[in-house]
Design an enzyme around this catalytic site. Structure first.
Site, mmCIF file in Angstrom:
data_model
loop_
_atom_site.group_PDB
_atom_site.id
_atom_site.type_symbol
_atom_site.label_atom_id
_atom_site.label_comp_id
_atom_site.label_asym_id
_atom_site.label_seq_id
_atom_site.Cartn_x
_atom_site.Cartn_y
_atom_site.Cartn_z
ATOM 1 N N ASN A 13 0.813 -1.226 0.000
ATOM 2 C CA ASN A 13 0.000 0.000 0.000
ATOM 3 C C ASN A 13 0.843 1.270 0.000
ATOM 4 O O ASN A 13 0.634 2.166 -0.815
ATOM 5 C CB ASN A 13 -0.940 -0.002 1.206
ATOM 6 N N ARG A 84 0.382 -3.452 10.886
ATOM 7 C CA ARG A 84 -0.413 -3.997 12.000
ATOM 8 C C ARG A 84 -1.883 -4.093 11.611
ATOM 9 O O ARG A 84 -2.337 -3.452 10.658
ATOM 10 C CB ARG A 84 -0.234 -3.158 13.255
ATOM 11 N N ARG A 90 2.322 -1.059 17.029
ATOM 12 C CA ARG A 90 3.419 -1.103 16.044
ATOM 13 C C ARG A 90 4.549 -1.990 16.565
ATOM 14 O O ARG A 90 5.208 -2.688 15.787
ATOM 15 C CB ARG A 90 3.947 0.301 15.778
ATOM 16 N N ASN A 97 9.470 -7.765 11.278
ATOM 17 C CA ASN A 97 9.976 -6.741 10.355
ATOM 18 C C ASN A 97 11.487 -6.543 10.466
ATOM 19 O O ASN A 97 12.129 -6.157 9.483
ATOM 20 C CB ASN A 97 9.213 -5.428 10.551
ATOM 21 N N SER A 121 9.106 1.192 7.261
ATOM 22 C CA SER A 121 8.569 0.019 7.969
ATOM 23 C C SER A 121 8.544 0.234 9.489
ATOM 24 O O SER A 121 9.419 0.903 10.044
ATOM 25 C CB SER A 121 9.441 -1.210 7.667
ATOM 26 N N ARG A 153 -1.020 14.894 10.812
ATOM 27 C CA ARG A 153 -2.210 14.448 11.558
ATOM 28 C C ARG A 153 -2.600 15.492 12.596
ATOM 29 O O ARG A 153 -3.771 15.811 12.768
ATOM 30 C CB ARG A 153 -1.914 13.106 12.239
ATOM 31 N N HIS A 177 8.044 7.093 16.903
ATOM 32 C CA HIS A 177 6.744 6.940 16.226
ATOM 33 C C HIS A 177 5.986 5.788 16.888
ATOM 34 O O HIS A 177 5.734 4.749 16.301
ATOM 35 C CB HIS A 177 6.983 6.661 14.743
HETATM 36 N N1 LIG Z 1 6.583 5.089 9.382
HETATM 37 C C1 LIG Z 1 5.289 5.303 9.262
HETATM 38 O O1 LIG Z 1 4.783 6.363 9.626
HETATM 39 C C2 LIG Z 1 4.433 4.277 8.623
HETATM 40 C C3 LIG Z 1 4.880 2.973 8.561
HETATM 41 N N2 LIG Z 1 4.125 2.027 7.954
HETATM 42 C C4 LIG Z 1 4.702 0.689 7.895
HETATM 43 O O2 LIG Z 1 5.144 0.430 6.563
HETATM 44 C C5 LIG Z 1 5.126 -0.970 6.303
HETATM 45 C C6 LIG Z 1 4.377 -1.243 4.989
HETATM 46 O O3 LIG Z 1 3.028 -0.892 5.135
HETATM 47 P P1 LIG Z 1 1.993 -1.219 3.937
HETATM 48 O O4 LIG Z 1 2.558 -0.786 2.654
HETATM 49 O O5 LIG Z 1 0.688 -0.720 4.352
HETATM 50 O O6 LIG Z 1 2.008 -2.819 3.990
HETATM 51 P P2 LIG Z 1 1.691 -3.845 2.799
HETATM 52 O O7 LIG Z 1 1.485 -5.171 3.409
HETATM 53 O O8 LIG Z 1 0.629 -3.280 1.929
HETATM 54 O O9 LIG Z 1 3.061 -3.867 1.962
HETATM 55 C C7 LIG Z 1 4.235 -4.421 2.438
HETATM 56 C C8 LIG Z 1 4.968 -5.009 1.257
HETATM 57 O O10 LIG Z 1 6.245 -5.477 1.691
HETATM 58 C C9 LIG Z 1 6.526 -6.616 0.895
HETATM 59 N N3 LIG Z 1 7.631 -7.387 1.443
HETATM 60 C C10 LIG Z 1 7.625 -8.210 2.512
HETATM 61 N N4 LIG Z 1 8.843 -8.781 2.662
HETATM 62 C C11 LIG Z 1 9.621 -8.294 1.659
HETATM 63 C C12 LIG Z 1 10.971 -8.503 1.273
HETATM 64 N N5 LIG Z 1 11.769 -9.327 1.935
HETATM 65 N N6 LIG Z 1 11.427 -7.837 0.173
HETATM 66 C C13 LIG Z 1 10.630 -7.026 -0.522
HETATM 67 N N7 LIG Z 1 9.347 -6.786 -0.201
HETATM 68 C C14 LIG Z 1 8.847 -7.407 0.874
HETATM 69 C C15 LIG Z 1 5.199 -7.343 0.832
HETATM 70 O O11 LIG Z 1 5.181 -8.301 -0.196
HETATM 71 C C16 LIG Z 1 4.238 -6.207 0.607
HETATM 72 O O12 LIG Z 1 4.026 -5.955 -0.755
HETATM 73 C C17 LIG Z 1 4.467 -1.623 7.535
HETATM 74 O O13 LIG Z 1 5.472 -2.106 8.399
HETATM 75 C C18 LIG Z 1 3.741 -0.446 8.185
HETATM 76 O O14 LIG Z 1 3.552 -0.627 9.571
HETATM 77 C C19 LIG Z 1 2.928 2.307 7.365
HETATM 78 C C20 LIG Z 1 2.434 3.586 7.416
HETATM 79 C C21 LIG Z 1 3.128 4.674 8.089
HETATM 80 O O1 LIG Z 2 -0.488 2.904 12.451
HETATM 81 C C1 LIG Z 2 0.273 2.140 11.842
HETATM 82 O O2 LIG Z 2 0.536 0.983 12.181
HETATM 83 C C2 LIG Z 2 0.952 2.667 10.617
HETATM 84 C C3 LIG Z 2 1.618 3.914 10.992
HETATM 85 O O3 LIG Z 2 2.704 3.914 11.549
HETATM 86 C C4 LIG Z 2 0.836 5.144 10.933
HETATM 87 O O4 LIG Z 2 -0.127 5.241 10.159
HETATM 88 O O5 LIG Z 2 1.172 6.055 11.696
#
Ligand SMILES: NC(=O)C1=CN([C@@H]2O[C@H](COP(=O)(O)OP(=O)(O)OC[C@H]3O[C@@H](n4cnc5c(N)ncnc54)[C@H](O)[C@@H]3O)[C@@H](O)[C@H]2O)C=CC1
Ligand SMILES: O=C([O-])CC(=O)C(=O)O
Length: 313
Positions: A13, A84, A90, A97, A121, A153, A177
């Site tokens: 996503n 999550r 998280r 992760n 991540s 936010r 975070h």
């Molecule tokens: N720092 C922040 O503020 C935020 C962090 N996140 C984090 O970002 C991460 C991704 O979130 P989403 O995109 O929503 O999840 P998602 O599940 O939609 O996408 C994650 C992708 O990582 C891929 N993946 C898994 N292992 C892999 C590997 N070894 N090599 C390459 N690709 C691999 C999966 O196949 C999947 O396509 C999550 O850990 C989430 O908690 C999400 C939103 C905000």
């Molecule tokens: O809430 C989560 O797990 C994803 C994230 O870090 C955010 O949206 O702030």
């Protein structure tokens, strides 16, 4: 035409939304998408490339065949990892992760060791720490995205409360975070007017709590994962600042080496982003209460880092 390359590892996503935003904006010449889901990543590359063509953008988008395709990246964004679901924090993503982060950072080390790395991540600060310790890269080279998102936010919740000033709100959030991030009302303004002048203490407390729970609110509603539009946009701002050497100041998750009285830990603080990555860390004056909340937030990151040190390093 800007001859810059961005690679995105993890094209779910957040990764795909980021690629879509960067490609349509045309801020780089090439985007490489890498994911373990081979058909999905090819589909994303085709779809986003076709979108870029519709937008008459010069950005070429491709799916990586292997790690070698990361070569000559100026920026590598890592969003690989699980998100999550309701009922999780998280921090529950830590061990899964961290393993994924260790495996993907190996490719970056081998093929793109000069790139600036943006980690997305979760749990964010612990994943930046994992990326740093696994790669051995210098601390300016790896930076985590969270503060821009958390501040956006907070701005959203301020707007919701005051009902005016859309597009004129600046907010500030520091610390890790996690559940105990530190929103800073006295560094938050509507067109320069401190929110402490406009809102009551109770209203500000409500905004602070909503900001801390902003991610969770979306997780509960989505049920299948977490937010991605605002996270992707926040990441695109960081990519742009680095590619164009903009020297913009954003709150980001970085390695501290004495700043704010901390060493060998990662947390969110205001930094300057340019072509060298983290070019400067700013030390804000915190009042006693804010300092104690910041200390508490750093302590939470330290707890995760202690687990990582025991299991991984
Ligand atoms: N720092 C922040 O503020 C935020 C962090 N996140 C984090 O970002 C991460 C991704 O979130 P989403 O995109 O929503 O999840 P998602 O599940 O939609 O996408 C994650 C992708 O990582 C891929 N993946 C898994 N292992 C892999 C590997 N070894 N090599 C390459 N690709 C691999 C999966 O196949 C999947 O396509 C999550 O850990 C989430 O908690 C999400 C939103 C905000
Ligand atoms: O809430 C989560 O797990 C994803 C994230 O870090 C955010 O949206 O702030």
């Amino acid at each position: 035409m800007v001859n810059k390359k961005v690679s995105i590892i993890g094209v779910g996503n957040v990764g795909s939304t980021l690629a879509y935003a960067l490609a349509n904006k045309g801020i780089c010449s090439s985007i490489v998408l890498k994911d373990i889901r081979e058909n999905i990543v090819q589909a994303m590359a085709l779809d986003i490339s076709q979108s870029a063509n519709a937008a008459k953008s010069h950005t070429v988008v491709k799916a990586a065949k292997d790690g070698k395709d990361l070569e000559n990246s100026d920026v590598v964004v890592i969003t690989a990892g699980i998100p999550r679901k309701p009922g999780m924090s998280r921090d529950d993503l830590l061990l899964t992760n961290a393993k994924i982060m260790q495996s993907v950072i190996e490719d970056v080390k081998t093929y793109a060791s000069n790139a600036i790395v943006i980690v997305v991540s979760n749990p964010l600060d612990a994943m930046v720490y994992t990326a740093l310790k696994t790669s051995g890269f210098s601390s300016n080279q790896i930076v985590g995205m969270a503060g821009i998102l958390d501040s956006a936010r907070m701005s959203h919740f301020i707007l919701e409360k005051v009902g005016f000033g859309a597009g004129q709100i600046e907010s500030s959030v520091m610390g890790g975070h996690g559940d105990d991030m530190v929103p800073l009302p006295n560094y938050s303004t509507v067109a320069g007017v401190a929110i402490t002048e406009i809102l009551s203490k109770e209203e500000i407390t409500e905004i602070v709590e909503k900001t801390k729970n902003g991610g969770l609110q979306i997780v509960k509603l989505l049920e299948t994962g977490s937010a991605y539009y605002a996270p992707a946009h926040a990441t695109s701002l960081m990519v742009e600042a680095i590619l164009n050497n903009q020297k913009k100041i954003y709150p980001c998750s970085v390695y501290l080496n004495g700043e704010y009285g901390y060493k060998d830990i990662v947390t969110g603080v205001p930094v300057m982003l340019g072509s060298k990555g983290v070019e400067k860390i700013f030390e804000l004056e915190l009042n006693e209460m804010q300092k104690s909340l910041f200390d508490n937030s750093v302590k939470s990151v330290q707890t995760l880092v202690d687990v990582l040190e025991e299991k991984f390093f």
